[in-house]
Design an enzyme around this catalytic site. Structure first.
Site, PDB file in Angstrom:
ATOM      1  N   ASN A   1      77.736 -32.804  64.173  1.00 16.27           N
ATOM      2  CA  ASN A   1      77.857 -34.263  63.962  1.00 16.27           C
ATOM      3  C   ASN A   1      76.363 -34.915  63.783  1.00 16.27           C
ATOM      4  O   ASN A   1      76.190 -35.959  64.004  1.00 16.27           O
ATOM      5  CB  ASN A   1      78.326 -34.925  65.251  1.00 16.27           C
ATOM      6  CG  ASN A   1      79.792 -34.552  65.787  1.00 16.27           C
ATOM      7  OD1 ASN A   1      80.803 -34.195  64.616  1.00 16.27           O
ATOM      8  ND2 ASN A   1      79.944 -33.983  66.951  1.00 16.27           N
ATOM      9  N   ARG A   2      75.574 -34.090  63.332  1.00 17.58           N
ATOM     10  CA  ARG A   2      74.124 -34.379  63.123  1.00 17.58           C
ATOM     11  C   ARG A   2      73.488 -35.012  64.128  1.00 17.58           C
ATOM     12  O   ARG A   2      72.471 -35.774  64.060  1.00 17.58           O
ATOM     13  CB  ARG A   2      74.206 -35.636  61.903  1.00 17.58           C
ATOM     14  CG  ARG A   2      74.792 -35.131  60.433  1.00 17.58           C
ATOM     15  CD  ARG A   2      74.166 -33.860  60.111  1.00 17.58           C
ATOM     16  NE  ARG A   2      74.497 -33.636  58.736  1.00 17.58           N
ATOM     17  CZ  ARG A   2      75.377 -32.643  58.416  1.00 17.58           C
ATOM     18  NH1 ARG A   2      75.880 -31.804  59.214  1.00 17.58           N
ATOM     19  NH2 ARG A   2      75.550 -32.348  57.016  1.00 17.58           N
ATOM     20  N   LEU A   3      73.892 -34.550  65.596  1.00 19.89           N
ATOM     21  CA  LEU A   3      73.194 -35.133  66.555  1.00 19.89           C
ATOM     22  C   LEU A   3      72.254 -34.042  66.878  1.00 19.89           C
ATOM     23  O   LEU A   3      72.287 -33.185  68.143  1.00 19.89           O
ATOM     24  CB  LEU A   3      74.296 -35.155  67.871  1.00 19.89           C
ATOM     25  CG  LEU A   3      75.352 -36.357  67.513  1.00 19.89           C
ATOM     26  CD1 LEU A   3      75.939 -36.708  68.784  1.00 19.89           C
ATOM     27  CD2 LEU A   3      74.262 -37.985  67.298  1.00 19.89           C
TER      28      LEU A   3
END
Length: 214
Positions: free
Chosen positions: A190-192
């Site tokens: 989630n691009r975290l």
């Protein structure tokens, strides 16, 4: 070409504070060792960014030949574009990127030549034809009229310097980036992403550790 629909989910690792080491170079050495174990191609390659007096950044790939307790060392032609940039602005940033491991490390700091004895010791460890190649590439990035001219010069230098007798060029040698900041990046879903930044305070050997937003 439109790449807006292309996506990769980063799910191969995590980077938590409880596993961090106080010395970022110990963590860097660990990550490079893991990349070697996983047979990542040239895991010691970095993208090196410099900027000279023209204020135009330049980036290229070079090979790291040493990690020590201050920074990283690579070797090149002092008269190359990067050498000229460094002479004008002795600061640089480098990037290790291991795609298969979804990891990267950024290192920034001051940059200076290593001592001549270190350069000569490394040059004499290089393969013979790489030693000859250093002499051919002079001035590095200079214009040449044809490939044949390069090949002819290579052959002539092999005649001039038999194996075991190649001197270290005075225009060639090592540079060390002495790090003031090192950022470890681990891709996450989630691009975290996990981003951990080590910062060295001026005049201190201690590192401050911060987590950054992705």
């Amino acid at each position: 070409m439109d790449f807006t629909d292309q996506r990769v989910s980063y799910e191969k690792g995590e980077l938590h504070e409880e596993v961090l080491l106080n010395d970022p170079f110990e963590l860097l050495t660990l990550w490079v060792s893991e990349a070697i174990e996983q047979k990542v191609p040239e895991p010691y390659a970095i993208s090196l960014a410099t900027c000279g007096s023209d204020n135009m950044p330049a980036v290229r790939t070079v090979l790291v030949r040493e990690i020590n307790d201050k920074g990283i060392v690579f070797y090149t032609n002092y008269l190359s574009q990067k050498g000229q940039d460094i002479a004008q602005n002795p600061h640089a940033e480098s990037l290790f990127f291991w795609h298969d491991m979804q990891r990267q490390v950024r290192i920034r700091g001051s940059i200076a030549k290593v001592d001549r004895a270190t350069t000569e010791a490394y040059f004499q460890k290089r393969p013979y034809e790489s030693q000859i190649g250093a002499w051919v590439s002079q001035p590095q990035s200079g214009e040449v009229d044809s490939r044949d001219t390069m090949d002819d010069k290579f052959a002539a230098l092999k005649q001039q310097y038999p194996e075991g007798s190649v001197p270290t060029p005075d225009f060639w040698g090592g540079y060390q980036i002495t790090a003031t900041e090192i950022e470890f990046w681990q891709g996450r879903p989630n691009r975290l992403h996990d981003r951990i930044l080590y910062i060295k305070a001026a005049g201190s050997d201690n590192w401050t550790i911060k987590r950054l937003l992705p």
